[in-house]
Structures are given as structure tokens and as C-alpha cells.
Design a protein around this motif. Sequence first.
Motif, PDB file in Angstrom:
ATOM      1  N   GLY A  25       7.275  53.090  19.254  1.00  7.46           N
ATOM      2  CA  GLY A  25       7.196  53.574  20.633  1.00  7.46           C
ATOM      3  C   GLY A  25       8.456  54.266  21.112  1.00  7.46           C
ATOM      4  N   ASP A  26       9.507  54.326  20.262  1.00  5.14           N
ATOM      5  CA  ASP A  26      10.755  54.991  20.669  1.00  5.14           C
ATOM      6  C   ASP A  26      10.529  56.484  20.895  1.00  5.14           C
ATOM      7  OD1 ASP A  26      12.547  52.928  20.857  1.00  5.14           O
ATOM      8  OD2 ASP A  26      13.336  53.135  18.816  1.00  5.14           O
ATOM      9  N   ASN A  27      10.906  56.951  22.061  1.00  2.49           N
ATOM     10  CA  ASN A  27      10.989  58.384  22.344  1.00  2.49           C
ATOM     11  C   ASN A  27      12.466  58.761  22.268  1.00  2.49           C
ATOM     12  OD1 ASN A  27       8.226  59.536  23.850  1.00  2.49           O
ATOM     13  ND2 ASN A  27       8.451  57.318  23.889  1.00  2.49           N
ATOM     14  N   CYS A 131       5.998  60.334  27.953  1.00  4.77           N
ATOM     15  CA  CYS A 131       6.781  59.325  27.216  1.00  4.77           C
ATOM     16  C   CYS A 131       6.083  57.957  27.204  1.00  4.77           C
ATOM     17  CB  CYS A 131       8.183  59.235  27.810  1.00  4.77           C
ATOM     18  SG  CYS A 131       9.205  57.894  27.158  1.00  4.77           S
ATOM     19  N   PRO A 132       5.664  57.402  28.345  1.00  3.48           N
ATOM     20  CA  PRO A 132       4.962  56.111  28.311  1.00  3.48           C
ATOM     21  C   PRO A 132       3.650  56.154  27.528  1.00  3.48           C
ATOM     22  CG  PRO A 132       5.728  56.615  30.540  1.00  3.48           C
ATOM     23  CD  PRO A 132       5.887  57.860  29.731  1.00  3.48           C
ATOM     24  N   TYR A 135       4.628  55.743  24.054  1.00  5.99           N
ATOM     25  CA  TYR A 135       5.131  54.383  23.877  1.00  5.99           C
ATOM     26  C   TYR A 135       3.967  53.398  23.715  1.00  5.99           C
ATOM     27  CZ  TYR A 135       7.619  50.022  24.834  1.00  5.99           C
ATOM     28  OH  TYR A 135       8.126  48.750  24.755  1.00  5.99           O
ATOM     29  N   ASP A 136       2.916  53.591  24.504  1.00  6.69           N
ATOM     30  CA  ASP A 136       1.779  52.670  24.478  1.00  6.69           C
ATOM     31  C   ASP A 136       1.050  52.686  23.135  1.00  6.69           C
ATOM     32  OD1 ASP A 136       2.276  51.786  27.021  1.00  6.69           O
ATOM     33  OD2 ASP A 136       0.815  53.114  27.986  1.00  6.69           O
ATOM     34  N   GLU A 138       2.632  53.230  20.335  1.00  3.99           N
ATOM     35  CA  GLU A 138       3.677  52.900  19.354  1.00  3.99           C
ATOM     36  C   GLU A 138       3.988  54.052  18.407  1.00  3.99           C
ATOM     37  OE1 GLU A 138       2.546  49.223  17.457  1.00  3.99           O
ATOM     38  OE2 GLU A 138       3.291  48.052  19.159  1.00  3.99           O
ATOM     39  N   THR A 161      13.433  57.369  31.763  1.00  2.80           N
ATOM     40  CA  THR A 161      12.139  57.046  31.152  1.00  2.80           C
ATOM     41  C   THR A 161      12.224  56.852  29.648  1.00  2.80           C
ATOM     42  OG1 THR A 161      11.103  58.411  32.874  1.00  2.80           O
ATOM     43  CG2 THR A 161       9.722  57.748  31.018  1.00  2.80           C
ATOM     44  N   THR A 162      13.050  57.652  28.981  1.00  3.41           N
ATOM     45  CA  THR A 162      13.093  57.598  27.514  1.00  3.41           C
ATOM     46  C   THR A 162      13.747  56.310  27.021  1.00  3.41           C
ATOM     47  OG1 THR A 162      13.627  58.887  25.544  1.00  3.41           O
ATOM     48  CG2 THR A 162      15.333  58.740  27.243  1.00  3.41           C
ATOM     49  N   GLN A 163      13.468  56.001  25.747  1.00 11.43           N
ATOM     50  CA  GLN A 163      14.123  54.840  25.138  1.00 11.43           C
ATOM     51  C   GLN A 163      15.484  55.201  24.552  1.00 11.43           C
ATOM     52  OE1 GLN A 163      10.617  55.425  24.425  1.00 11.43           O
ATOM     53  NE2 GLN A 163      10.364  54.055  26.189  1.00 11.43           N
TER      54      GLN A 163
END
Length: 864
Positions: A25-27, A131-132, A135-136, A138, A161-163
Amino acid sequence: MPQIDAKLSTGLIGLDRVLKGLIPGDNIVWQVEDVEEYAPFVPPFCAAARKIGSRVIYLRFADHPPLVESGPDVDIHTLDASEGFESFVTAIHRVIDRHGRGGAYVFDCLSGLAERWYSDRMLGNFFMLTCPYLYDVEALAFFCIRRNRHSYHATSAILETTQIFINVYTHEGATYVHPLKVLARHSPTMNLLHIRKGQEFRPVTESAVIGEIHADESWSRLESASREIGIWNNTFEQAEEILRRRKDGHQNERKERESLQTLLRMIVSRDPRVLELAETYFTLDDVVTIGRRLVGSGLIGGKSVGMLLSRAILRKDNPRLGEMLEPHDSFYIGSDVFYSFLVRNGLWWIRNSLRDPKTILEGAGRGRHRILLGKFPDDILRQFEDVLDYFGQSPIIVRSSSLLEDNFGNAFAGKYESVFCANQGPRRQRLDDFLAAVLTIYASSMGDAALTYRHERGLLECDEQMALLVQRVSGRMHEHLFFPPIAGVGFSFNPYVWNRKIEPQAGLLRLVFGLGTRAVDRSDDDYTRVVALNAPDIRPESNFDEVRRFSQRRVDVLDLEANQLVAKRFPEVAKQSSDLPIDLFAGRPDGVVGDEADGVLTFEKLLHETDLVRDMRELLQTLEHAYEYPVDIEYAVNFPEEDRGYKINLLQCRPLQVKRQGPAGETPDVPPEQCILRAHGAVIGQRRTSRVDRVIFIDPTEYGRLPLNDRHTIARRVGQLVHASDDTPHLVQMLIGPGRWGTSSPELGVPVTFSEISRVSVLCEVVAMREDLVPDVSLGTHFFNDLVESNILYFALFPTRQENLLREEVFRKAPNRLTELLPEAGNWEPIIHVKDAADLGNTPPILHADFLQQEVMLYQPTSA
């Protein structure tokens, strides 16, 4: 929260280690100057994904060349952003839905989307929706935006927002990465700048290298400040438009000069002498650059101006030395932020009440307490976060830079706080530490020392706002310790001439190994190296045994594991600094074992095998010539790993409040029975021959028997005595006592504050506390600057040395005026002796002092 998956990779093993692995899920957002800096990171990422059987999904929508080639396990989706925001977002999400869970996504550079939609805010909205979504499911994803192309509305949304958010820089053909944000992972070096060496990424800890890289970087205004409008930003926009037109070949010298004059009064100073210098040496480009690095609005204060102005002087008047300066990348917190803070936290009226000389200290303690509990508005907090994100985990120092500080006539040396931030730990902790540093300095504006200083110099009614200077700490990391090899203070005029061969006009250095705090604070029984710049071979010590005894033994460093400033023994630091040329700083005498086997800090090779003495003398004289006044600097010197040369970091510059010496006349021929004291060596201050109206003598023997708590009591009593006759302004008072006056350690001397003894004319340190403790000539310390500003004569007296004399029995004889001045202090009469002129003879005693001859004499003249 998903855990780190060892199979996931950026494709670069070293980068994976820096980031402490990837989480499903890492952006990952890469902020670059141009797409060419992003492109090299894409192929390894795609190869790593395909290696573990994951599909690569490339979202193609920009005008730049393709980032991913077609091939097995690669899906390329071409999209058209010009169809509108909603259609584009929907199309992206359909692609994600179609591929399901997992996958490695590569997006073209997002900056073109803002141009297509004419809106940075919509670019931010796009990322907050996409982004989310990734992430959802993965998935891993690579994004890219261009630096300095977007407003706060886009960059803040993306960063929040980003990781993972990584800055990329290119400097002299090398690639550097700087992770600003890595969610749910941490290491002591994660947020430092790293240089890429193939698959490896090595942290860069040298301040000189980091400053050089950032100096080449084009820097726009602080992200969160760039969204503001109004007269402040409009004025800077007009200046930037003038510079843009000049670049296009349409220079208007009149408008450029007018804009420079306006900005100088807005941001630099309103003092005529400073403005004259600033107009001579600052360009419009210089001042616009300052504005881009300013938190809030207002003036940047005296310390910031001195640092910037001295650098500009060297660039213009001495380009060779200008090239030797370590680049700086400081930030400034404007003076308006301070006043706004006071108003918003209900502190204005407390501050205003401190202008009354009769009640100057009443309410100050309550004000300091409330400042430490104060809060900043959200817009200022966001700008503080921008500053911290810029520095990452590099150590910084937050320094006072008030409007009157470091100015002609007012040094304010040591009156306000400066606070080191080791800057370690998670982002929230680092922000909390930074806020605590800012509030500590704000609170020091209501400190007793600062208020007393302003009162004594008639400055209570002056506009004294507190701006701040935020500097990268000069030095580099040695294991978990951070420090520069050399730091200290320098004077263009040497007020301490211990040998006839020394030329006062040549200047002087006070230098230490490690952080310069040891050169400006007078806190323990350690020593520093004093260097006369025309005669570096001539030391105050007479032989190597004295050199060894009176050399520096402890080193101030930032301990990055402990997250604080600490003092460590030199041998311990030397063992952790194998990458430094220790032989330049420490001599190893034959036959020495134990701690000194690692060397004695003599600095002989540094002074004789490098050009440092020549360069520092030339630097100081260049600055004095421009200022038309002696100057006082703080500096650090760093030695880059790859060569034997050095870079000078000019940290501070201010007028030195010292007066040129006039003749004192011949030394009088005084019979021994008329001489009360005589001292040779360590004499600082103007030549003078004058009467002495009162002597306050602290008996060294009796004082040495006191417990430490009682020594603090003695210091308070001394302060009361000195000020007991404030209604007699021309009273010449002489203070004689054991050890070091002004020390914070009562075992080393009398722990007075300068404000307590500011009304004395002569200060004598008697070397009688311990045999191994001698007065460390406090040149460059805040205590010394106070002495010079107040025209106080300082000298040390060595009772056991030839040509030194102290007739203690003269002061022990009755009468003692202590209880006459302080009725409640009778129990201290054996220790504190107060003698007025009439008590010492029929005529007032005469003091003769000559700093060139390094001699002082107090004698009883023959009655007329």
C-alpha cells in the motif's frame, strides 16, 4: 496496519535499507527538479515487481518521454487529462479496480495535471482520492512532482496523504535523495540526505556538503507561506517581477534600487548605519532570497543581518575568501511572529509593563512562564513544519536575533538564549523539540539579564522585537556524535597583548575542538587556545608543562543517541573520529601515557601547516575595513573528507565594542610599602590611571572553606554590595576575589551574574582556589563581551609568582563597611571585606593599568 513485506522492493537494495523496507500500500512520491531525475528510479522498481510475479501498471498521460517500455507483465494505460478532473479520476480508479489487489503502479509526472486543470488545488484533490484507493488494494505506486512548481494547496495535500515522500537532487553529476516522510518507520539517519553510489545510498552528514547542494537548488518561498496574499507578499512579487524582467534583458536600475531600499527596511533593518552597509553589499537577489526563507513577516534581527552581511562583504571585497565559505541554508523567523504570539496569548500587557525602570523585573517571571505555555497559530506551525522537513534529521540551532542584538553599541552577548536541537526521533518529537526551543528564546526576552541590560543602556523604550535565526549546525557525524573539528570566536582587534611582539591590530582567535559553545560559555575549569594572529607561536604559557596543564580537555558535541548537547573527554571523542585528521589538532609529546597518549590539544600543526592563520587574519581585516569598526565573529572550520583543505563557516559577525587605546603615561615608581597589589599577565581593558573609591575583597582562604550553597549566597551579597551605591554613579569600585568571576560552578570561583557586578570598574581574579586552576582568559565569551562593553578592567593576579603581590592584610584590617551597607550580612564579615578609600589611607588609592605592558598596580600615593 500492514507490516513490512521483505519481498517488496524499490529495486534498489540500499534505498530499501534507508526506508526500512516497504509496506503493502506504500505510495512513493518523488519530488524532482525535472522528470530526468525521476526516470532512473523507475526501471529498477519495475524489474523488482516483475521478479516477484507482480504486474507493472503504467499510467501514461503526460507529454514527457515514456517511463516504462512495453513487455511481459506490463500494462500501459494511456489517459487524457484534458477531458476533465472527474473523468480522469474515474478512469484511473477503473484501471485499479480492473487489476485488483497488489500490483506496481507507475504514474507519469503529476505536475502536468495542474497545468491541464489550471489548478494546484485540483492536483491535490486528485492525489487525495487516488493514493488511499491504491493503499486499500495494497498496491505499490510511484508518483512524481516537480519542485517549486506548485502552491501549498497541492504539495501539502500530497505530503499529508502519501506514505513516502522523497526529494531528489543532482549535484556535480551525483544523485542525492532526501526522504522527508516515511510513515510508520524510523531510523537515526532515515531523514538525512543520502548520496547514491550504484545500489547503495550513504547518508551525508557533512554540513559543508549539504549546504553546497542546497545552495545550488532553486528555492521558492516556504510552501505554507506561498498561499498568503497581502502587502508583504505583493511587495516581494513586485521585486521578483523586476528580477524576471532583468533576466529577460529589460533591466530598470531605478526600479531595482527602489525595490531594494523598500525590502531592506521591511526585512533587514531600520538602523541608518546598518542600512548604509546593507545597500552597499546586498543585491535585490540577496534580499528576495532572504524573503523566500522567512517564516511569517517582519525584520530578521541583528544576528541574522550580521551573518548575512559579513558573507556578502567577503563575496564582494575578497572573492578568494568568499569562495572558502561553507554555504549556509538558514531560515529566519520574522519579528512580527513574536509580537503576534504575545498578542494572541494575552502577553502583550505583561511585556508592556516591563518598560518601567522602577518595576522592571516585577511580572517578568510570570511572563516567562506564560510564554512557555503559549501556542502558535496553524499557519505559523505549518511553516515550522516546512523548515523541519527541509532539514530532515540534520542537527540545527535556533538562535536569538532581536532587533537591537549584535548592533553598533549593543551586543546583547549571552542575554538571550540559543538552543541546539539534535533533531532526532519521529517528526512529531522533532517538531515538539523545535517549538520548545523557540519558546525558550522568546521567554528569555523577559529574562532578568536581558531586562537589566536594556535598563542600564537606556533601551527599555526601544522597539526590541525578537526575531530568530535557524541554522544548520556546522560539522558532521562521527558515529553517534556530531560536531565540527574547529570552532571559536575571532576579533579583528586583540585586547589581550601578553607579549611586546603581539600587534593588537592583527587580531586574535579563540579556538576549540568541537562545538563553539566551549569558546563562548564560561562554565567549567577547562581551557581554550588563544592565538595572536601576527604571532601564533607566542603562547601565554611559558613551557610545555603549562601548555599541557592549560589545554582543552573536554569537547562539546551533539550526542544523537541521547538527543542532546553533551561534554565528553577529548580521548573519547578522538577514538570515535578516525575520519578526522586528529594530528592537525593534537600534539603527542614523547613519553606521555594515559589520556594524553591520544594527544594534547595544542593545534600546532593546524596553525603552522595550514593557511588558517593567514586566512582568518585577512577575513577579519576585510570585515573591519567594511564596517569601519573592529568586529567580533563566531566561526567553525570543517575539513571535507576527500581533501586536506578546509571550509570556513561564518556563523556570526558584529561590531566589537572595544575602544582603541590611548597613552597611559609612564609606570609610576612606587616604594614597596605603598604598593597594595601588583599583577603581571592576563590584563584586558583600556589603559588607565585613576583613583579607586571602594574595594570589595573576598578572602580566598575563608571562601575556599565554604560549602557550595554558601558560595551562591556570597555571590548574591556581592551583587547587593555593588549596587548599594547606585545613587552615586561615578563611584569607582574594585572587586577582588578567588578563582573565576561569573562562573556557573561555585567550586571554580564566585558565581555572580554579570548584571550583579555591572557597576564595578575593575575586576581582579586571584589564582588561589586550586593550584591547577588558573584564569582562562575569557576572550570571546559572553562574560568577556559584557566586560568590554561596560569598559571594566579585568586582570588576573598570581600571588606566588614573581612580580605579583597581594597584601591581603590591608583588606582584613578594620573597619569593614559590610554591615553599614548590608546590615543583615554581618555573619559574612570574615569573608567579605568592604573598604572605602578613607579606610585605606589619607588619600584614595591609585590604580595604574597598561594592557600593552600587561601590568596592573594599586598603590597608596604619598600624602600631599
